[in-house]
Scaffold this motif. Structure first.
Motif, short mmCIF file in Angstrom:
data_model
loop_
_atom_site.label_atom_id
_atom_site.label_comp_id
_atom_site.label_asym_id
_atom_site.label_seq_id
_atom_site.Cartn_x
_atom_site.Cartn_y
_atom_site.Cartn_z
N ALA A 147 -32.25 55.16 -29.60
CA ALA A 147 -32.78 54.20 -28.61
C ALA A 147 -31.91 52.95 -28.55
N ALA A 148 -31.48 52.48 -29.71
CA ALA A 148 -30.66 51.26 -29.76
C ALA A 148 -29.33 51.43 -29.05
N PRO B 137 -28.34 59.48 -24.32
CA PRO B 137 -28.91 60.33 -23.28
C PRO B 137 -29.93 61.32 -23.86
N ALA B 138 -30.68 61.96 -22.99
CA ALA B 138 -31.73 62.90 -23.40
C ALA B 138 -31.20 64.01 -24.30
N ILE B 139 -30.01 64.49 -24.04
CA ILE B 139 -29.46 65.59 -24.83
C ILE B 139 -29.32 65.20 -26.30
N SER B 140 -29.10 63.92 -26.57
CA SER B 140 -28.99 63.47 -27.95
C SER B 140 -30.32 63.58 -28.68
N VAL C 130 -35.48 67.38 -31.82
CA VAL C 130 -36.81 67.92 -31.55
C VAL C 130 -37.25 68.87 -32.67
N ASP C 131 -36.42 69.86 -32.98
CA ASP C 131 -36.79 70.83 -34.01
C ASP C 131 -36.95 70.17 -35.38
N PRO C 132 -36.00 69.33 -35.81
CA PRO C 132 -36.21 68.65 -37.10
C PRO C 132 -37.46 67.77 -37.11
N ALA C 133 -37.80 67.15 -35.98
CA ALA C 133 -39.02 66.32 -35.91
C ALA C 133 -40.26 67.18 -36.08
N ILE C 134 -40.25 68.35 -35.46
CA ILE C 134 -41.37 69.28 -35.61
C ILE C 134 -41.48 69.74 -37.06
N ALA D 131 -36.16 65.51 -23.10
CA ALA D 131 -35.73 66.42 -24.17
C ALA D 131 -36.86 67.36 -24.57
N LEU D 132 -38.07 66.83 -24.67
CA LEU D 132 -39.21 67.68 -25.01
C LEU D 132 -39.47 68.72 -23.92
N GLY D 133 -39.34 68.31 -22.67
CA GLY D 133 -39.52 69.25 -21.56
C GLY D 133 -38.49 70.36 -21.60
#
Length: 118
Positions: A40-41, A45-48, A53-57, A92-94
């Protein structure tokens, strides 16, 4: 060395992320939240975000935890970057959901074809 993967770049980035989790002294959820704050800082972009996503899950992060990080960094990085990050995370989630649905459809189709041959 060539690879037969359909997404070698994304898989490499995901592998790098997982390797970082294993080598870092932070617990997985703290590490991913820190990375989200860094993304965020830097107005990534969304791809980053997609690579996280998977590690967060796997780290059992909740949407509320991600929102808390964005709220916490807003005074430092600014409203525009936080709002852009929220939009990029949503995108990214979408994309991740669309890929999962596509994979599920492909598996179901392959299973159906396998049954039809039997």
């Amino acid at each position: 060395m060539a690879t037969s993967s359909e997404a070698p770049v994304l898989e490499t980035l995901a592998a790098m992320t997982m390797d970082s989790i294993e080598r870092c002294g932070m617990d997985a959820s703290t590490l991913i939240l820190t990375r989200i704050a860094a993304l965020a800082a830097m107005d990534a972009p969304a791809i980053s975000y997609l690579a996280h996503v998977d590690p967060a899950i796997k780290a059992n992060l909740s949407l509320e935890q991600v929102q808390d990080v964005l709220v916490a960094i807003a005074p430092v990085v600014g409203t525009a970057r936080v709002m852009a990050a929220a939009a990029h995370i949503t995108k990214a989630l979408g994309f991740a959901i669309a890929v999962e649905e596509s994979d599920a459809e492909a598996m179901a189709m392959a299973e159906s074809e396998s049954r039809n041959r039997a």
